[in-house]
Design a protein around this motif. Structure first.
Motif, PDB file in Angstrom:
ATOM      1  N   VAL A  22      61.461  93.482  -1.078  1.00 23.84           N
ATOM      2  CA  VAL A  22      60.724  92.458  -1.832  1.00 23.84           C
ATOM      3  C   VAL A  22      59.238  92.822  -1.893  1.00 23.84           C
ATOM      4  N   LEU A  23      58.702  93.332  -0.813  1.00 23.64           N
ATOM      5  CA  LEU A  23      57.304  93.759  -0.837  1.00 23.64           C
ATOM      6  C   LEU A  23      57.095  94.901  -1.830  1.00 23.64           C
ATOM      7  N   GLU A  27      54.199  95.644  -4.580  1.00 21.15           N
ATOM      8  CA  GLU A  27      53.457  96.901  -4.541  1.00 21.15           C
ATOM      9  C   GLU A  27      53.458  97.580  -5.910  1.00 21.15           C
ATOM     10  N   TYR A  28      54.569  97.425  -6.632  1.00 19.05           N
ATOM     11  CA  TYR A  28      54.599  97.988  -7.990  1.00 19.05           C
ATOM     12  C   TYR A  28      53.605  97.261  -8.891  1.00 19.05           C
ATOM     13  N   THR A  29      53.584  95.941  -8.843  1.00 17.82           N
ATOM     14  CA  THR A  29      52.638  95.214  -9.693  1.00 17.82           C
ATOM     15  C   THR A  29      51.206  95.561  -9.319  1.00 17.82           C
ATOM     16  N   ARG A  68      60.339 102.954  -6.122  1.00 16.38           N
ATOM     17  CA  ARG A  68      60.657 102.182  -4.909  1.00 16.38           C
ATOM     18  C   ARG A  68      61.123 100.775  -5.269  1.00 16.38           C
ATOM     19  N   ALA A  69      60.505 100.169  -6.277  1.00 19.65           N
ATOM     20  CA  ALA A  69      60.901  98.828  -6.704  1.00 19.65           C
ATOM     21  C   ALA A  69      62.315  98.846  -7.284  1.00 19.65           C
ATOM     22  N   ASP A 101      59.315  93.898 -15.481  1.00 21.90           N
ATOM     23  CA  ASP A 101      59.107  92.473 -15.759  1.00 21.90           C
ATOM     24  C   ASP A 101      59.594  91.608 -14.602  1.00 21.90           C
ATOM     25  N   PHE A 102      60.723  91.982 -14.012  1.00 23.54           N
ATOM     26  CA  PHE A 102      61.254  91.243 -12.868  1.00 23.54           C
ATOM     27  C   PHE A 102      60.273  91.291 -11.692  1.00 23.54           C
ATOM     28  N   CYS A 103      59.672  92.449 -11.457  1.00 23.59           N
ATOM     29  CA  CYS A 103      58.685  92.578 -10.383  1.00 23.59           C
ATOM     30  C   CYS A 103      57.540  91.600 -10.616  1.00 23.59           C
TER      31      CYS A 103
END
Length: 116
Positions: A22-23, A27-29, A68-69, A101-103
């Motif tokens: 979840v983190l 981190e991607y955003t 990673r996401a 988009d989900f991230c």
């Protein structure tokens, strides 16, 4: 997400993996935000090959965070399935834009629902 956490509450290792996954969405955003903002600074601050190298590094950092996401989304869905829960992500995991988009949506949901 909370249902998955609750379903895994007796498995400390699984909770650690869920937390890391979840983190990774956040981190991607953050990597996208950093890349977009930093690109303008890099273009003003450097010239020539330094600009290209710095922009490539930013893009590679964002790409790695995206990978990673995606891995995290896949694993979260696998864990949900193992526990008999609805998928965490019901989009097309092979569509990088849908995962991106989900991230963003997940980070916004946590931000909007923060308790502190």
């Amino acid at each position: 997400m909370n249902r998955l956490i609750d379903a895994c509450k007796d498995d400390s290792d699984m909770l650690d993996i869920i937390q890391a996954d979840v983190l990774a969405l956040g981190e991607y955003t953050q990597a996208v935000y950093s890349m977009e903002f930093s690109s303008a600074i890099i273009r003003e601050k450097y010239e020539g090959e330094k600009v290209r190298d710095a922009l490539e590094k930013n893009d590679q950092d964002r790409h790695n965070a995206h990978e990673r996401a995606i891995m995290g989304v896949k694993r979260l869905n696998r864990f949900a399935e193992m526990k008999g829960l609805e998928p965490i992500f019901d989009g097309d995991v092979s569509n990088r834009y849908e995962v991106a988009d989900f991230c963003c949506e997940t980070v916004k949901e946590y931000f909007d629902n923060r308790t502190l």
